[in-house]
Design a protein around this motif. Structure first.
Motif, PDB file in Angstrom:
ATOM      1  N   UNK A 160       0.816  -1.199   0.000  1.00 25.46           N
ATOM      2  CA  UNK A 160       0.000   0.000   0.000  1.00 25.46           C
ATOM      3  C   UNK A 160       0.854   1.254   0.000  1.00 25.46           C
ATOM      4  N   UNK A 161       0.175   2.391  -0.176  1.00 28.60           N
ATOM      5  CA  UNK A 161       0.829   3.705  -0.178  1.00 28.60           C
ATOM      6  C   UNK A 161       0.534   4.399   1.142  1.00 28.60           C
ATOM      7  N   UNK A 162       1.531   5.085   1.681  1.00 30.74           N
ATOM      8  CA  UNK A 162       1.356   5.787   2.954  1.00 30.74           C
ATOM      9  C   UNK A 162       2.054   7.132   2.908  1.00 30.74           C
ATOM     10  N   UNK A 163       1.526   8.061   3.676  1.00 28.09           N
ATOM     11  CA  UNK A 163       2.232   9.329   3.926  1.00 28.09           C
ATOM     12  C   UNK A 163       3.119   9.069   5.136  1.00 28.09           C
ATOM     13  N   UNK A 164       4.345   8.678   4.846  1.00 24.02           N
ATOM     14  CA  UNK A 164       5.230   8.309   5.951  1.00 24.02           C
ATOM     15  C   UNK A 164       5.455   9.466   6.902  1.00 24.02           C
ATOM     16  N   UNK A 165       5.686  10.645   6.325  1.00 25.71           N
ATOM     17  CA  UNK A 165       5.862  11.829   7.172  1.00 25.71           C
ATOM     18  C   UNK A 165       5.307  13.062   6.466  1.00 25.71           C
ATOM     19  N   UNK A 166       4.647  13.883   7.244  1.00 23.63           N
ATOM     20  CA  UNK A 166       4.329  15.246   6.841  1.00 23.63           C
ATOM     21  C   UNK A 166       4.663  16.129   8.026  1.00 23.63           C
ATOM     22  N   UNK A 167       5.717  16.897   7.886  1.00 19.60           N
ATOM     23  CA  UNK A 167       6.178  17.767   8.973  1.00 19.60           C
ATOM     24  C   UNK A 167       5.979  19.223   8.582  1.00 19.60           C
ATOM     25  N   UNK A 180      18.297  31.407  18.974  1.00 22.25           N
ATOM     26  CA  UNK A 180      17.660  30.647  17.900  1.00 22.25           C
ATOM     27  C   UNK A 180      16.544  29.770  18.452  1.00 22.25           C
ATOM     28  N   UNK A 181      15.680  29.312  17.554  1.00 12.90           N
ATOM     29  CA  UNK A 181      14.556  28.462  17.944  1.00 12.90           C
ATOM     30  C   UNK A 181      14.203  27.522  16.802  1.00 12.90           C
ATOM     31  N   UNK A 182      13.476  26.459  17.128  1.00 13.40           N
ATOM     32  CA  UNK A 182      12.996  25.510  16.122  1.00 13.40           C
ATOM     33  C   UNK A 182      11.763  24.808  16.678  1.00 13.40           C
ATOM     34  N   UNK A 183      10.688  24.795  15.895  1.00 15.14           N
ATOM     35  CA  UNK A 183       9.418  24.181  16.302  1.00 15.14           C
ATOM     36  C   UNK A 183       8.836  23.466  15.088  1.00 15.14           C
ATOM     37  N   UNK A 184       8.420  22.203  15.272  1.00 13.77           N
ATOM     38  CA  UNK A 184       7.703  21.546  14.178  1.00 13.77           C
ATOM     39  C   UNK A 184       6.835  20.410  14.697  1.00 13.77           C
ATOM     40  N   UNK A 185       5.818  20.113  13.883  1.00 10.13           N
ATOM     41  CA  UNK A 185       4.843  19.066  14.170  1.00 10.13           C
ATOM     42  C   UNK A 185       4.919  18.025  13.060  1.00 10.13           C
ATOM     43  N   UNK A 186       4.401  16.841  13.368  1.00 11.36           N
ATOM     44  CA  UNK A 186       4.418  15.776  12.366  1.00 11.36           C
ATOM     45  C   UNK A 186       3.076  15.061  12.319  1.00 11.36           C
ATOM     46  N   UNK A 190       1.343   6.571  11.625  1.00 10.86           N
ATOM     47  CA  UNK A 190       1.211   6.028  12.972  1.00 10.86           C
ATOM     48  C   UNK A 190       0.158   6.800  13.764  1.00 10.86           C
ATOM     49  N   UNK A 191       0.041   8.108  13.524  1.00 14.22           N
ATOM     50  CA  UNK A 191      -0.903   8.945  14.277  1.00 14.22           C
ATOM     51  C   UNK A 191      -2.205   9.160  13.515  1.00 14.22           C
ATOM     52  N   UNK A 192      -2.442   8.378  12.481  1.00  7.78           N
ATOM     53  CA  UNK A 192      -3.693   8.455  11.707  1.00  7.78           C
ATOM     54  C   UNK A 192      -3.943   9.845  11.132  1.00  7.78           C
ATOM     55  N   UNK A 193      -2.898  10.530  10.771  1.00  3.28           N
ATOM     56  CA  UNK A 193      -3.034  11.834  10.142  1.00  3.28           C
ATOM     57  C   UNK A 193      -3.112  12.998  11.099  1.00  3.28           C
ATOM     58  N   UNK A 194      -3.164  12.749  12.402  1.00  7.30           N
ATOM     59  CA  UNK A 194      -3.242  13.840  13.370  1.00  7.30           C
ATOM     60  C   UNK A 194      -1.855  14.449  13.593  1.00  7.30           C
ATOM     61  N   UNK A 195      -1.816  15.755  13.769  1.00  2.00           N
ATOM     62  CA  UNK A 195      -0.550  16.431  14.046  1.00  2.00           C
ATOM     63  C   UNK A 195      -0.152  16.228  15.503  1.00  2.00           C
ATOM     64  N   UNK A 196       1.121  15.960  15.719  1.00  2.00           N
ATOM     65  CA  UNK A 196       1.656  15.859  17.072  1.00  2.00           C
ATOM     66  C   UNK A 196       2.965  16.640  17.136  1.00  2.00           C
ATOM     67  N   UNK A 197       3.219  17.265  18.262  1.00  2.00           N
ATOM     68  CA  UNK A 197       4.428  18.067  18.426  1.00  2.00           C
ATOM     69  C   UNK A 197       5.638  17.146  18.550  1.00  2.00           C
TER      70      UNK A 197
END
Length: 472
Positions: A160-167, A180-186, A190-197
């Motif tokens: 099958x096809x999957x969105x392995x990562x969307x950050x 400096x700073x850095x912030x991102x969500x993914x 594994x998280x069923x498309x929900x964003x997690x920090x």
């Protein structure tokens, strides 16, 4: 009738009237010069004089306008030149007015653009403030074949096809390049498309020194493969060893201090809420998985540039690279203590890339299985070669031995993962296409969903992955 004729007559009449008025006023002033003034100085007389002078200036302007009109009609070339000059003067006046209207005190100029290393950015004129948004998208097609995995002993195939990562995230600096700073969500399969920090930290370099302090949610300074970003891995994903023992994308909350003078040695030490303890409250075990932890790592660079140590490939390197390093993390969670330790090396001579690492995990008071102390050991080897400026071939082998006391049936397990593949770089790490094939001769006792490895202890497993990556 010609309207210009009437305008000339009108101008002459007004000029005659104003001239007569001026003569009359001048004569009256001479006649009555000795007479005492009944008005305060500088009132009615001065106002009348100002009005007459203004009218004279207006008449002169109208006369000049009539002369210019007459000249343009007699000389079309001069007329066109004057029109162009007039238009240019009008534009210049408008530009001056625009400059004045935008000259607001306290607002500095802003620049924006795209750089090959940073990507898109918005920055103040001196770059005291900078914001760089980024997006990482990994689309993967995966095929997994497992021997004797179905009830009855038949093989199992999943595809099958999957969105392995969307950050989604951003980084930069505020008030100074030192802060400096850095912030991102993914969002992942594994998280069923929900964003997690995943990451949220700040760092401050003490100006003029090699010392950097910071805090937030970040990766433990432990394992080199783990610290390399998701977009800069050589294969489609990390090794099975790194995912199981080093947490793969493991993040922890805490504070850290780092030494980095861009010289031969750099190091970092951190106090955390425990290994892989992220997105949790302040509460301790058992509400949260761990109570606290200490982590640290030191790297020694013998050749090359530190920026080339942020990826395994030799693509984009301008000099040979050789770095050796090691790290450790100790975490307490209830009555269980876990000590992870690693030593690794990376060598990139020319188009070749070499990497090797040993990673062990000692656990005391293990409560996941039947109790007791356990020790898990592993090693990894990886080689890559740039066939052309865009094509790269790679192969790797990783081995993991899991202590039997970790499982309720006390069955010791070993996992061997053999991977080979190639990558085509359309535009470096920002746009690439990767194909790889992994074979596990004895399968795996623990699922590694990020690597598309399913549990199949004691039986063979084959995984094919094709992955497209876009980093903006």
């Amino acid at each position: 009738m010609n309207p210009t004729f009437f305008r000339r007559r009108l101008v002459r009449f007004r000029a005659f009237s104003v001239g007569a008025a001026l003569l009359a006023w001048a004569g009256a002033s001479g006649v009555f010069a000795a007479a005492p003034s009944t008005e305060p100085a500088g009132t009615a007389g001065a106002d009348e004089l100002k009005a007459l002078r203004a009218e004279v200036r207006e008449l002169r302007a109208e006369v000049k306008d009539l002369k210019d009109t007459s000249r343009r009609r007699s000389d079309p070339q001069a007329s066109a030149s004057d029109q162009v000059r007039g238009t240019a003067d009008a534009l210049a006046r408008d530009a001056r007015r625009a400059d004045l209207s935008l000259d607001i005190s306290g607002i500095s100029p802003v620049s924006a653009g795209w750089e090959s290393e940073r990507g898109f950015f918005i920055a103040s004129d001196g770059r005291e403030f900078m914001l760089s948004p980024f997006i990482l998208l990994q689309v993967r097609d995966a095929v997994t074949w497992r021997q004797d995995a179905k009830p009855g002993g038949s093989d199992d195939t999943q595809n099958g096809i999957e969105i392995r990562r969307l950050q989604l995230g951003f980084d930069g600096n505020v008030f100074s390049p030192d802060l400096t700073y850095r912030i991102f969500w993914q969002s992942s399969e594994i998280t069923s498309g929900n964003l997690s920090l995943l990451m949220a930290w700040f760092q401050y370099r003490i100006h003029g020194t090699p010392w950097v302090i910071g805090g937030g949610q970040f990766k433990d300074p432990l394992d080199h493969e783990q610290l390399i970003g998701d977009a800069s891995q050589l294969a489609a994903d990390r090794t099975y060893v790194d995912d199981v023992l080093a947490g793969g994308e493991a993040f922890s909350k805490g504070v850290s201090v780092r030494y980095d003078n861009d010289g031969a040695v750099r190091g970092e030490a951190a106090f955390t809420s425990g290994f892989n303890n992220n997105n949790t409250t302040f509460q301790n075990f058992p509400t949260n998985p761990q109570t606290f932890g200490f982590a640290g790592r030191v790297d020694y660079k013998l050749l090359g540039r530190w920026k080339d140590y942020d990826h395994f490939t030799s693509q984009g390197n301008t000099a040979d690279l050789l770095v050796v390093g090691g790290g450790a993390d100790i975490t307490e969670g209830g009555h269980t203590n876990a000590l992870r330790h690693v030593i690794d090396a990376q060598y990139n001579p020319g188009p070749v890339g070499l990497y090797g690492a040993y990673l062990g995990r000692y656990t005391s008071g293990n409560t996941a299985g039947r109790g007791g102390n356990t020790y898990d050991s592993s090693f990894r080897f990886q080689v890559s070669y740039l066939l052309t400026a865009r094509w790269e071939a790679f192969a790797r082998f990783d081995y993991l031995h899991l202590d039997g006391a970790e499982f309720k049936d006390k069955t010791a397990s070993s996992v061997q993962e053999i991977t080979a593949g190639s990558t085509y770089y359309f535009h470096g790490q920002r746009l690439k296409l990767t194909f790889d094939l992994s074979y596990l001769p004895k399968g795996a006792p623990v699922v590694d969903q990020g690597n598309d490895i399913l549990a199949n202890n004691g039986h063979g497993e084959l995984i094919f992955r094709g992955q497209f990556q876009l980093l903006l």
